[in-house]
Motif scaffolding. Structure first.
Motif, PDB file in Angstrom:
ATOM      1  N   TYR A  87      -3.874   0.554  -2.868  1.00  0.00           N
ATOM      2  CA  TYR A  87      -3.631  -0.764  -2.313  1.00  0.00           C
ATOM      3  C   TYR A  87      -3.433  -1.803  -3.399  1.00  0.00           C
ATOM      4  O   TYR A  87      -4.084  -1.757  -4.446  1.00  0.00           O
ATOM      5  CB  TYR A  87      -4.815  -1.196  -1.440  1.00  0.00           C
ATOM      6  N   ASP A  93      -4.111  -5.385  -4.949  1.00  0.00           N
ATOM      7  CA  ASP A  93      -5.371  -6.128  -4.961  1.00  0.00           C
ATOM      8  C   ASP A  93      -5.442  -7.157  -3.835  1.00  0.00           C
ATOM      9  O   ASP A  93      -6.518  -7.397  -3.268  1.00  0.00           O
ATOM     10  CB  ASP A  93      -5.551  -6.839  -6.309  1.00  0.00           C
ATOM     11  N   ALA A 114       0.848  -1.189   0.000  1.00  0.00           N
ATOM     12  CA  ALA A 114       0.000   0.000   0.000  1.00  0.00           C
ATOM     13  C   ALA A 114       0.880   1.234   0.000  1.00  0.00           C
ATOM     14  O   ALA A 114       1.970   1.219   0.566  1.00  0.00           O
ATOM     15  CB  ALA A 114      -0.909   0.009   1.226  1.00  0.00           C
ATOM     16  N   THR A 150      -5.332  -1.114   5.793  1.00  0.00           N
ATOM     17  CA  THR A 150      -5.523   0.325   5.667  1.00  0.00           C
ATOM     18  C   THR A 150      -4.220   1.036   5.997  1.00  0.00           C
ATOM     19  O   THR A 150      -3.650   0.826   7.080  1.00  0.00           O
ATOM     20  CB  THR A 150      -6.623   0.834   6.605  1.00  0.00           C
ATOM     21  N   LYS A 187      -6.687  -5.328  -0.585  1.00  0.00           N
ATOM     22  CA  LYS A 187      -7.846  -4.428  -0.614  1.00  0.00           C
ATOM     23  C   LYS A 187      -8.969  -4.958   0.271  1.00  0.00           C
ATOM     24  O   LYS A 187      -9.296  -6.136   0.235  1.00  0.00           O
ATOM     25  CB  LYS A 187      -8.357  -4.275  -2.050  1.00  0.00           C
TER      26      LYS A 187
END
Length: 130
Positions: free
Chosen positions: A59, A61, A49, A68, A64
């Motif tokens: 992000y 894949d 990320a 965060t 995701k």
């Protein structure tokens, strides 16, 4: 001298959560990209990320909806909140930084292997058991 120091790595069971932190010091650029990268055992480093100065995030894949990326209010700490951890998330996690143009985005900060990033921390180990 830019310094990045990661912390928060641990051993957890699948489905658990961890929050990684990266303390940043000595960074004098007004605009920059920061990111989390990881290197699983026996594999190449991969981008997880990234985030731009203004907060735009991007992000990979495979994280995701589970991970965060965020910055502290003073922009001197980078976080990675990791939820619903899977055994395949096991890796050494690194934070990294590089200078960025004044107008940029989190997606343009993304780098699949981190080669464009020139400041790196020492890494923190995350191990997820099934």
């Amino acid at each position: 001298q830019v310094q990045l120091v990661e912390s928060g790595g641990a051993s957890v069971q699948a489905g658990g959560s961890l929050r990684l932190s990266c303390a940043v010091s000595g960074y004098t650029y007004n605009t920059y990209c920061m990111g989390w990268f990881r290197q699983p055992p026996g594999k190449e480093r991969e981008g997880v990320a990234t985030i731009y100065t203004s907060g735009g995030a991007f992000y990979a894949d495979f994280v995701k909806g589970r991970f965060t990326i965020s910055q502290g209010n003073a922009k001197n700490v980078l976080y990675l909140q990791m939820n619903i951890l899977k055994p395949e998330d096991t890796a050494m996690y690194y934070c990294a930084a590089r200078r960025a143009p004044n107008i940029y985005s989190g997606s343009r900060c993304y780098d699949p292997d981190g080669r464009s990033y020139n400041y790196w921390g020492q890494g923190t180990q995350v191990t997820v058991s099934s």
